[in-house]
Design a protein around this motif. Structure first.
Motif, PDB file in Angstrom:
ATOM      1  N   GLY A 119      -1.958   5.919 -45.836  1.00 35.29           N
ATOM      2  CA  GLY A 119      -0.940   4.892 -46.051  1.00 35.29           C
ATOM      3  C   GLY A 119       0.461   5.422 -46.279  1.00 35.29           C
ATOM      4  N   GLY A 120       0.606   6.724 -46.345  1.00 32.93           N
ATOM      5  CA  GLY A 120       1.946   7.267 -46.518  1.00 32.93           C
ATOM      6  C   GLY A 120       2.785   7.090 -45.269  1.00 32.93           C
ATOM      7  N   GLY A 121       4.074   7.395 -45.401  1.00 35.23           N
ATOM      8  CA  GLY A 121       4.956   7.271 -44.255  1.00 35.23           C
ATOM      9  C   GLY A 121       6.400   7.332 -44.671  1.00 35.23           C
ATOM     10  N   LEU A 122       7.250   6.951 -43.742  1.00 36.04           N
ATOM     11  CA  LEU A 122       8.692   6.928 -43.958  1.00 36.04           C
ATOM     12  C   LEU A 122       9.133   5.489 -44.163  1.00 36.04           C
ATOM     13  CD1 LEU A 122      11.511   8.280 -43.879  1.00 36.04           C
ATOM     14  CD2 LEU A 122      11.463   7.961 -41.398  1.00 36.04           C
ATOM     15  N   VAL A 123       9.895   5.263 -45.216  1.00 42.15           N
ATOM     16  CA  VAL A 123      10.363   3.919 -45.521  1.00 42.15           C
ATOM     17  C   VAL A 123      11.785   4.002 -46.053  1.00 42.15           C
ATOM     18  CG1 VAL A 123       9.439   3.958 -47.873  1.00 42.15           C
ATOM     19  CG2 VAL A 123       9.740   1.764 -46.707  1.00 42.15           C
ATOM     20  N   GLN A 124      12.552   2.956 -45.815  1.00 43.87           N
ATOM     21  CA  GLN A 124      13.911   2.927 -46.347  1.00 43.87           C
ATOM     22  C   GLN A 124      13.904   2.551 -47.817  1.00 43.87           C
ATOM     23  OE1 GLN A 124      16.123   0.255 -43.758  1.00 43.87           O
ATOM     24  NE2 GLN A 124      16.877   1.983 -42.570  1.00 43.87           N
ATOM     25  N   ALA A 125      14.944   2.953 -48.509  1.00 49.11           N
ATOM     26  CA  ALA A 125      15.087   2.594 -49.919  1.00 49.11           C
ATOM     27  C   ALA A 125      15.016   1.080 -50.076  1.00 49.11           C
ATOM     28  CB  ALA A 125      16.408   3.129 -50.462  1.00 49.11           C
ATOM     29  N   GLY A 126      14.288   0.665 -51.095  1.00 48.92           N
ATOM     30  CA  GLY A 126      14.079  -0.754 -51.327  1.00 48.92           C
ATOM     31  C   GLY A 126      12.824  -1.294 -50.683  1.00 48.92           C
ATOM     32  N   GLY A 127      12.209  -0.500 -49.818  1.00 45.68           N
ATOM     33  CA  GLY A 127      11.015  -0.932 -49.115  1.00 45.68           C
ATOM     34  C   GLY A 127       9.746  -0.729 -49.923  1.00 45.68           C
ATOM     35  N   TYR A 180      -6.100   1.383 -54.553  1.00 46.72           N
ATOM     36  CA  TYR A 180      -4.805   1.206 -53.910  1.00 46.72           C
ATOM     37  C   TYR A 180      -3.669   1.493 -54.892  1.00 46.72           C
ATOM     38  CZ  TYR A 180      -7.713  -1.301 -50.564  1.00 46.72           C
ATOM     39  OH  TYR A 180      -8.691  -1.633 -49.671  1.00 46.72           O
ATOM     40  N   LEU A 181      -2.557   1.929 -54.329  1.00 49.74           N
ATOM     41  CA  LEU A 181      -1.325   2.050 -55.091  1.00 49.74           C
ATOM     42  C   LEU A 181      -0.258   1.300 -54.315  1.00 49.74           C
ATOM     43  CD1 LEU A 181       0.175   3.317 -57.529  1.00 49.74           C
ATOM     44  CD2 LEU A 181       0.787   5.217 -56.010  1.00 49.74           C
ATOM     45  N   GLN A 182       0.079   0.115 -54.790  1.00 52.12           N
ATOM     46  CA  GLN A 182       1.142  -0.680 -54.175  1.00 52.12           C
ATOM     47  C   GLN A 182       2.466  -0.218 -54.746  1.00 52.12           C
ATOM     48  OE1 GLN A 182       1.001  -3.181 -51.746  1.00 52.12           O
ATOM     49  NE2 GLN A 182       3.239  -3.024 -51.823  1.00 52.12           N
ATOM     50  N   MET A 183       3.360   0.201 -53.873  1.00 53.74           N
ATOM     51  CA  MET A 183       4.649   0.738 -54.300  1.00 53.74           C
ATOM     52  C   MET A 183       5.765  -0.140 -53.751  1.00 53.74           C
ATOM     53  SD  MET A 183       3.935   4.817 -53.769  1.00 53.74           S
ATOM     54  CE  MET A 183       4.007   4.720 -51.984  1.00 53.74           C
ATOM     55  N   ASN A 184       6.512  -0.742 -54.633  1.00 55.10           N
ATOM     56  CA  ASN A 184       7.632  -1.599 -54.253  1.00 55.10           C
ATOM     57  C   ASN A 184       8.944  -1.015 -54.750  1.00 55.10           C
ATOM     58  OD1 ASN A 184       5.752  -3.494 -53.217  1.00 55.10           O
ATOM     59  ND2 ASN A 184       5.565  -4.482 -55.214  1.00 55.10           N
ATOM     60  N   SER A 185      10.036  -1.524 -54.189  1.00 56.28           N
ATOM     61  CA  SER A 185      11.380  -1.079 -54.596  1.00 56.28           C
ATOM     62  C   SER A 185      11.481   0.441 -54.600  1.00 56.28           C
ATOM     63  CB  SER A 185      11.718  -1.633 -55.985  1.00 56.28           C
ATOM     64  OG  SER A 185      11.663  -3.041 -56.001  1.00 56.28           O
ATOM     65  N   LEU A 186      11.023   1.041 -53.535  1.00 57.11           N
ATOM     66  CA  LEU A 186      11.022   2.504 -53.450  1.00 57.11           C
ATOM     67  C   LEU A 186      12.443   3.047 -53.381  1.00 57.11           C
ATOM     68  CD1 LEU A 186       8.023   2.843 -51.012  1.00 57.11           C
ATOM     69  CD2 LEU A 186       8.153   3.905 -53.270  1.00 57.11           C
ATOM     70  N   ALA A 231       7.608  12.243 -52.130  1.00 58.15           N
ATOM     71  CA  ALA A 231       6.668  13.259 -52.602  1.00 58.15           C
ATOM     72  C   ALA A 231       5.378  13.151 -51.796  1.00 58.15           C
ATOM     73  CB  ALA A 231       6.353  13.075 -54.084  1.00 58.15           C
ATOM     74  N   VAL A 232       4.510  14.124 -52.004  1.00 56.71           N
ATOM     75  CA  VAL A 232       3.124  13.987 -51.552  1.00 56.71           C
ATOM     76  C   VAL A 232       2.356  13.310 -52.686  1.00 56.71           C
ATOM     77  CG1 VAL A 232       1.029  15.172 -50.820  1.00 56.71           C
ATOM     78  CG2 VAL A 232       3.272  16.043 -50.106  1.00 56.71           C
ATOM     79  N   TYR A 233       1.647  12.254 -52.337  1.00 59.77           N
ATOM     80  CA  TYR A 233       0.915  11.477 -53.333  1.00 59.77           C
ATOM     81  C   TYR A 233      -0.571  11.802 -53.223  1.00 59.77           C
ATOM     82  CZ  TYR A 233       4.952   8.703 -54.610  1.00 59.77           C
ATOM     83  OH  TYR A 233       6.175   8.300 -55.088  1.00 59.77           O
ATOM     84  N   TYR A 234      -1.177  12.023 -54.379  1.00 58.71           N
ATOM     85  CA  TYR A 234      -2.589  12.373 -54.463  1.00 58.71           C
ATOM     86  C   TYR A 234      -3.328  11.367 -55.347  1.00 58.71           C
ATOM     87  CZ  TYR A 234      -0.909  17.022 -53.043  1.00 58.71           C
ATOM     88  OH  TYR A 234      -0.313  18.080 -52.390  1.00 58.71           O
ATOM     89  N   VAL A 266       4.880  10.601 -48.672  1.00 61.69           N
ATOM     90  CA  VAL A 266       5.742   9.423 -48.757  1.00 61.69           C
ATOM     91  C   VAL A 266       7.189   9.913 -48.739  1.00 61.69           C
ATOM     92  CG1 VAL A 266       6.515   7.521 -50.210  1.00 61.69           C
ATOM     93  CG2 VAL A 266       4.072   8.011 -49.995  1.00 61.69           C
ATOM     94  N   THR A 267       7.956   9.407 -47.797  1.00 64.90           N
ATOM     95  CA  THR A 267       9.360   9.776 -47.682  1.00 64.90           C
ATOM     96  C   THR A 267      10.199   8.510 -47.714  1.00 64.90           C
ATOM     97  OG1 THR A 267       8.787  11.712 -46.341  1.00 64.90           O
ATOM     98  CG2 THR A 267      11.085  10.997 -46.323  1.00 64.90           C
TER      99      THR A 267
END
Length: 124
Positions: free
Chosen positions: A8-16, A80-86, A92-95, A120-121
């Motif tokens: 589920g990692g990837g590249l996302v813009q700030a706020g995503g 699951y780890l739901q991450m908002n307002s990134l 980082a690398v998430y484990y 996650v970037t």
């Protein structure tokens, strides 16, 4: 033994937002604590969140509190780890990790089983 596989990692813009998954197999239990950690380049692995008992007991790092949420799907044996307002500081690398002892811990040294990690970037 427990095997953990993150995705589920990837590249996302700030706020995503992103949702990370941690699929478990082997001798798993929904009572075992599951932790999420992250490691940025040149930094130590740091605690993000942990929970057990289907989310009845949770613990979040101050830096992610209110933005990240952990949950579990027992039927899929997946956490699951739901991450908002990134923001870029979340890059980082998430484990995910689990431990035999039935107590949540914020210390990575106290976890027995680890996944391979997912990147996650967050771009600014």
């Amino acid at each position: 033994q427990v095997q953990l596989v993150e995705s589920g990692g990837g590249l996302v813009q700030a706020g995503g937002s992103l949702r990370l998954s941690c699929a478990a197999s082997g001798r798993t239990s929904d009572t075992s604590p599951t932790g999420w950690f992250r490691q940025a380049p040149g930094k130590d692995r740091e605690f993000v969140a942990a929970f057990r008992l289907n989310g009845k007991i949770t613990n979040y790092a101050d830096s992610v509190k209110g933005r990240f949420t952990v949950s579990r799907d027992n039927a899929k044996n997946t956490v699951y780890l739901q991450m908002n307002s990134l923001n870029p500081e979340d890059t980082a690398v998430y484990y995910c990790a689990s431990r035999r002892t039935l107590v949540i811990s914020r210390s990575p040294e106290e976890y027995d089983f680890w996944g391979q990690g997912t990147q996650v970037t967050v771009s600014s």
